[in-house]
Design a protein around this motif. Structure first.
Motif, mmCIF file in Angstrom:
data_model
loop_
_atom_site.group_PDB
_atom_site.id
_atom_site.type_symbol
_atom_site.label_atom_id
_atom_site.label_comp_id
_atom_site.label_asym_id
_atom_site.label_seq_id
_atom_site.Cartn_x
_atom_site.Cartn_y
_atom_site.Cartn_z
ATOM 1 N N TYR A 1 66.412 9.683 14.041
ATOM 2 C CA TYR A 1 65.968 9.135 15.310
ATOM 3 C C TYR A 1 65.126 10.141 16.087
ATOM 4 C CZ TYR A 1 69.536 5.683 14.294
ATOM 5 O OH TYR A 1 70.276 4.694 13.697
ATOM 6 N N CYS B 1 67.402 -3.017 19.896
ATOM 7 C CA CYS B 1 66.754 -1.853 19.285
ATOM 8 C C CYS B 1 67.170 -1.625 17.840
ATOM 9 C CB CYS B 1 67.051 -0.603 20.107
ATOM 10 S SG CYS B 1 66.266 -0.649 21.722
ATOM 11 N N ALA C 1 71.656 -2.313 22.215
ATOM 12 C CA ALA C 1 71.780 -1.892 20.814
ATOM 13 C C ALA C 1 71.186 -2.936 19.874
ATOM 14 C CB ALA C 1 73.248 -1.645 20.475
ATOM 15 N N CYS D 1 70.943 2.259 28.779
ATOM 16 C CA CYS D 1 72.332 1.788 28.779
ATOM 17 C C CYS D 1 73.047 2.154 30.064
ATOM 18 C CB CYS D 1 73.093 2.390 27.603
ATOM 19 S SG CYS D 1 72.549 1.751 26.033
ATOM 20 N N LEU E 1 75.424 -2.620 26.884
ATOM 21 C CA LEU E 1 75.230 -1.706 25.771
ATOM 22 C C LEU E 1 75.009 -2.480 24.470
ATOM 23 C CD1 LEU E 1 76.857 1.627 25.346
ATOM 24 C CD2 LEU E 1 76.976 0.113 23.409
ATOM 25 N N GLN F 1 77.465 3.223 17.460
ATOM 26 C CA GLN F 1 76.666 4.440 17.418
ATOM 27 C C GLN F 1 76.056 4.724 18.789
ATOM 28 O OE1 GLN F 1 75.921 6.774 14.726
ATOM 29 N NE2 GLN F 1 75.391 7.799 16.628
ATOM 30 N N LEU F 2 75.524 3.682 19.413
ATOM 31 C CA LEU F 2 74.922 3.843 20.737
ATOM 32 C C LEU F 2 75.984 4.258 21.763
ATOM 33 C CD1 LEU F 2 72.503 3.723 22.571
ATOM 34 C CD2 LEU F 2 72.810 1.254 22.752
ATOM 35 N N TRP G 1 76.562 7.892 21.395
ATOM 36 C CA TRP G 1 75.491 8.688 21.995
ATOM 37 C C TRP G 1 75.647 8.752 23.510
ATOM 38 C CZ3 TRP G 1 70.900 5.964 19.090
ATOM 39 C CH2 TRP G 1 70.860 6.422 17.773
ATOM 40 N N LYS H 1 65.597 8.239 21.762
ATOM 41 C CA LYS H 1 67.055 8.140 21.822
ATOM 42 C C LYS H 1 67.535 8.382 23.260
ATOM 43 C CE LYS H 1 70.871 10.708 19.768
ATOM 44 N NZ LYS H 1 71.213 11.666 18.726
ATOM 45 N N VAL I 1 70.176 -0.869 16.606
ATOM 46 C CA VAL I 1 71.125 0.235 16.461
ATOM 47 C C VAL I 1 72.528 -0.343 16.533
ATOM 48 C CG1 VAL I 1 71.938 2.399 17.509
ATOM 49 C CG2 VAL I 1 69.532 1.823 17.588
ATOM 50 N N LEU J 1 66.812 5.395 25.330
ATOM 51 C CA LEU J 1 67.774 4.349 25.001
ATOM 52 C C LEU J 1 69.102 4.587 25.730
ATOM 53 C CD1 LEU J 1 68.207 1.850 23.220
ATOM 54 C CD2 LEU J 1 68.978 3.378 21.420
ATOM 55 N N ILE J 2 69.539 5.833 25.772
ATOM 56 C CA ILE J 2 70.770 6.177 26.486
ATOM 57 C C ILE J 2 70.606 5.883 27.974
ATOM 58 C CG2 ILE J 2 72.253 8.105 27.182
ATOM 59 C CD1 ILE J 2 71.636 9.326 24.373
#
Length: 144
Positions: free
Chosen positions: A25, A51, A48, A37, A44, A57-58, A61, A30, A53, A33-34
């Protein structure tokens, strides 16, 4: 965050694959993306899914990011912005009991076998514990 921005982010997110098939990634994508969220009202799972994901996993992160912010240590390739905190560290020093206050040494054996041992506490603490125990409801089988 708009769906068009999420789809653009999804295109930039995966930059390669490892031999075992796991994704590599882009750190900047990334981080975006965080941040998406963490926006108020953001789902979330929806972010996810949009995208591509795994939601677990998200979530991992996001937790890792929140821990790094709490410890003020940046993640790899991330620039942490300075944030003013509403919390101020407070140091509480233990105080010695006043010489005038009597020290109570009390031991009680309850009908259920529990031993209550109050040694070295002050009178106010002992009274608080005894009052709390007096308010505890007990079954008829323990009343005697």
């Amino acid at each position: 965050m708009s769906d068009s921005h999420l789809s653009e982010l999804a295109q930039r997110l995966v930059v390669g694959r490892k031999r075992d098939g796991r994704s590599i990634y882009d750190e900047k994508a990334k981080h975006e993306l965080i941040m998406a969220c963490r926006e108020p009202g953001a789902s979330l799972a929806k972010v996810a899914r949009a995208c591509g994901v795994n939601a677990n996993q998200l979530a991992s992160w996001v937790r890792q990011y929140e821990r790094s912010v709490a410890q003020n240590t940046p993640l790899s390739g991330e620039v942490v912005e300075a944030q003013a905190s509403d919390f101020v560290p407070v140091r509480i020093e233990p105080t010695e009991p006043a010489a005038a206050e009597p020290v109570v040494n009390l031991q009680a054996r309850l009908p259920n076998g529990v031993v209550l041992d109050l040694r070295g506490c002050d009178l106010g603490q002992a009274c608080s514990v005894i009052e709390a125990l007096g308010r505890v409801r007990c079954s008829a089988s323990t009343k005697g």
